[in-house]
Every structure is written in structure tokens, then in C-alpha cells.
Write a protein that holds these residues in place. Structure first.
Motif, PDB file in Angstrom:
ATOM      1  N   LEU A  92       7.867   7.149   5.693  1.00 45.59           N
ATOM      2  CA  LEU A  92       6.804   7.426   4.557  1.00 45.59           C
ATOM      3  C   LEU A  92       6.818   6.323   3.553  1.00 45.59           C
ATOM      4  O   LEU A  92       5.709   5.597   3.207  1.00 45.59           O
ATOM      5  N   LEU A  93       8.151   5.699   3.474  1.00 47.50           N
ATOM      6  CA  LEU A  93       7.928   4.406   2.555  1.00 47.50           C
ATOM      7  C   LEU A  93       7.366   3.199   3.135  1.00 47.50           C
ATOM      8  O   LEU A  93       6.831   2.513   2.703  1.00 47.50           O
ATOM      9  N   LEU A  94       7.503   3.097   4.380  1.00 50.85           N
ATOM     10  CA  LEU A  94       6.773   1.921   5.225  1.00 50.85           C
ATOM     11  C   LEU A  94       5.200   2.271   5.102  1.00 50.85           C
ATOM     12  O   LEU A  94       4.628   1.244   5.010  1.00 50.85           O
ATOM     13  N   VAL A  95       4.831   3.442   5.059  1.00 55.61           N
ATOM     14  CA  VAL A  95       3.610   3.682   4.987  1.00 55.61           C
ATOM     15  C   VAL A  95       2.964   2.981   3.568  1.00 55.61           C
ATOM     16  O   VAL A  95       1.710   2.642   3.408  1.00 55.61           O
ATOM     17  N   LEU A  96       3.681   3.772   2.655  1.00 58.10           N
ATOM     18  CA  LEU A  96       3.392   3.236   1.075  1.00 58.10           C
ATOM     19  C   LEU A  96       3.363   1.994   0.813  1.00 58.10           C
ATOM     20  O   LEU A  96       2.464   1.318   0.062  1.00 58.10           O
ATOM     21  N   ASP A  97       4.331   1.111   1.747  1.00 52.31           N
ATOM     22  CA  ASP A  97       4.133  -0.374   1.616  1.00 52.31           C
ATOM     23  C   ASP A  97       4.260  -0.876   0.201  1.00 52.31           C
ATOM     24  O   ASP A  97       3.576  -1.554  -0.254  1.00 52.31           O
ATOM     25  N   PRO A  98       5.365  -0.480  -0.553  1.00 57.00           N
ATOM     26  CA  PRO A  98       5.384  -0.738  -2.054  1.00 57.00           C
ATOM     27  C   PRO A  98       5.431  -2.442  -1.978  1.00 57.00           C
ATOM     28  O   PRO A  98       4.807  -3.208  -3.099  1.00 57.00           O
ATOM     29  N   LEU A  99       6.101  -3.116  -1.144  1.00 57.89           N
ATOM     30  CA  LEU A  99       6.406  -4.664  -1.267  1.00 57.89           C
ATOM     31  C   LEU A  99       4.795  -5.283  -0.993  1.00 57.89           C
ATOM     32  O   LEU A  99       4.800  -6.178  -1.698  1.00 57.89           O
ATOM     33  N   LEU A 136      10.034   2.493  -8.332  1.00 60.04           N
ATOM     34  CA  LEU A 136      11.211   1.486  -8.866  1.00 60.04           C
ATOM     35  C   LEU A 136      10.607  -0.021  -8.549  1.00 60.04           C
ATOM     36  O   LEU A 136      10.918  -0.809  -9.282  1.00 60.04           O
ATOM     37  N   ILE A 137      10.039  -0.200  -7.164  1.00 59.48           N
ATOM     38  CA  ILE A 137       9.801  -1.231  -6.550  1.00 59.48           C
ATOM     39  C   ILE A 137       8.703  -1.957  -7.410  1.00 59.48           C
ATOM     40  O   ILE A 137       8.540  -3.078  -7.793  1.00 59.48           O
ATOM     41  N   LEU A 138       7.611  -1.005  -7.498  1.00 62.15           N
ATOM     42  CA  LEU A 138       6.541  -1.303  -8.455  1.00 62.15           C
ATOM     43  C   LEU A 138       6.640  -1.829 -10.055  1.00 62.15           C
ATOM     44  O   LEU A 138       6.132  -2.738 -10.518  1.00 62.15           O
ATOM     45  N   LEU A 139       7.760  -0.947 -10.615  1.00 64.09           N
ATOM     46  CA  LEU A 139       8.257  -1.379 -11.856  1.00 64.09           C
ATOM     47  C   LEU A 139       8.849  -2.708 -11.831  1.00 64.09           C
ATOM     48  O   LEU A 139       8.723  -3.463 -13.021  1.00 64.09           O
TER      49      LEU A 139
END
Length: 197
Positions: free
Chosen positions: A12-19, A151-154
Motif C-alpha cells: 500500500l505504501l508503494l501505491v501511495l508513493d509518498p516520495l 511522516l514522509i510528507l511532513l
């Protein structure tokens, strides 16, 4: 954390792609002070998490109403993930934060939906709600992935300074390669079930 929860959270984190969303967030919120950025990011991530959880619990009823089979959902979900992954590996010309118009503050669109809770993430939780025998496993995955995403976006400003634009693009391409493999596996699984029937 169980291995299933870890793998579900990672997918799911890969799909959200925060980076990959870091440059977008920086451009969209560049006119806000640091405190305002944090407030908007926290609010939009919370809204996106609520949308994902709503789709997780309502997904099975939605599929029943629309008369969609599990193989059809798995194949379509694999296709969506594959297209998203291709865009991550081979971004279109002109793709980047500079192309995003500045706005004073985002509300739901485009930050919460469709940037975070986009079509691929919604398709994934819909598929999970149909396949998973334990919906609470995916509740944990959604909450864990959303927390990491938030957290990554923050810390998007220091991340962008640390890796630079080329470093962020390289990391997004790597995530795209991993997601491509997962999308192909979803397609294979769906086609096997469809043709076996």
C-alpha cells in the motif's frame, strides 16, 4: 507485526508513493508557513485515510451491487497498478513540481484525493476487502501505511534538500519497478482464476 501486515503495508505504501508526492506537496503548499504546511498535511492525510477505510469496509457491498467478480477486480486492479508503475518508471515529459500551479491551501482536492487516496490505492483496498478473510489486517495496513506516508510528507522539505530532485526521481523509479512486478503478479493471478473458471 505479522509478515502479512508488513507485506500489505509495504504494498500500500508503494501505491501511495509518498516520495513521489514530495515535490507536488512542496509546490502546492509553497506559499504557506511551516506551521500551516504541517496543519494542511495532517488534515489531508487524515481525510485520505478515512476515504481508504471507507472503501475497505464498503468495497464488498459495492462490488456486489455492481456484480463484479473477484478475477475482474484483480485484473483491473493489476492493470491500474501497472499503468501507475509505468508512469513512475517513465514519467511523461514536463512531469514535475514546476508544472503544478501554486495554491494558498488545499482542501480534499487535490491533496487528499486523488494524490494520496487515488484510483490505484482505492482499487487496492477494494480488492483487499473482497479477498481478505481478515479485514482488520488491512485496517492495520491502511493505518500503518498512512502514518508512514504522513511522516514522509511532513519532512518533505528536508527530504528534498537531502536527496535533490535527481535523487527523488531515482527513488520513485525504483519504487515503480517494484510496483510493476506486483502488478504483473496480480494480473497473472486474476487471469489464472478467470480461465480456470
Amino acid at each position: 507485526m505479522s509478515p502479512e501486515l508488513i507485506s500489505s503495508t509495504f504494498l500500500l505504501l508503494l501505491v501511495l508513493d509518498p516520495l513521489g508526492n514530495v515535490p507536488f506537496v512542496q509546490s502546492l503548499l509553497r506559499d504557506l508557513p511551516a506551521a500551516g504546511k504541517r496543519r494542511v498535511i495532517l488534515r489531508e492525510c487524515a481525510i485520505a485515510t478515512g476515504v481508504l477505510l471507507a472503501f475497505l469496509f464498503a468495497g464488498d457491498r459495492l462490488l456486489a451491487v455492481m456484480h463484479l467478480s473477484e478475477p475482474a477486480l484483480e485484473i483491473s486492479g493489476g492493470l491500474i497498478l501497472f499503468l501507475i508503475a509505468l508512469r513512475m518508471v517513465f514519467p511523461p515529459a514536463g512531469h514535475g513540481a514546476a508544472d503544478t500551479p501554486a495554491r494558498s491551501e488545499a482542501f480534499i482536492v487535490p491533496l487528499a484525493v486523488p494524490m494520496i487516496a487515488g484510483p490505484s490505492a482505492l482499487a487496492m483496498v477494494l480488492l483487499a476487502s473482497r479477498q481478505s478473510g481478515d479485514p482488520w489486517l488491512w485496517v492495520g495496513a491502511v493505518l500503518a501505511a498512512s502514518t508512514v506516508n504522513t511522516l514522509i510528507l511532513l519532512i518533505s522539505d528536508p527530504l528534498a534538500r537531502l536527496f535533490g530532485r535527481s535523487g527523488m526521481e531515482a527513488m520513485e523509479r525504483l519504487m515503480g519497478l517494484i510496483l510493476t512486478t506486483m502488478a504483473v503478479q496480480m494480473l497473472i493471478s486474476g487471469l489464472k482464476v478467470a480461465f480456470a473458471a
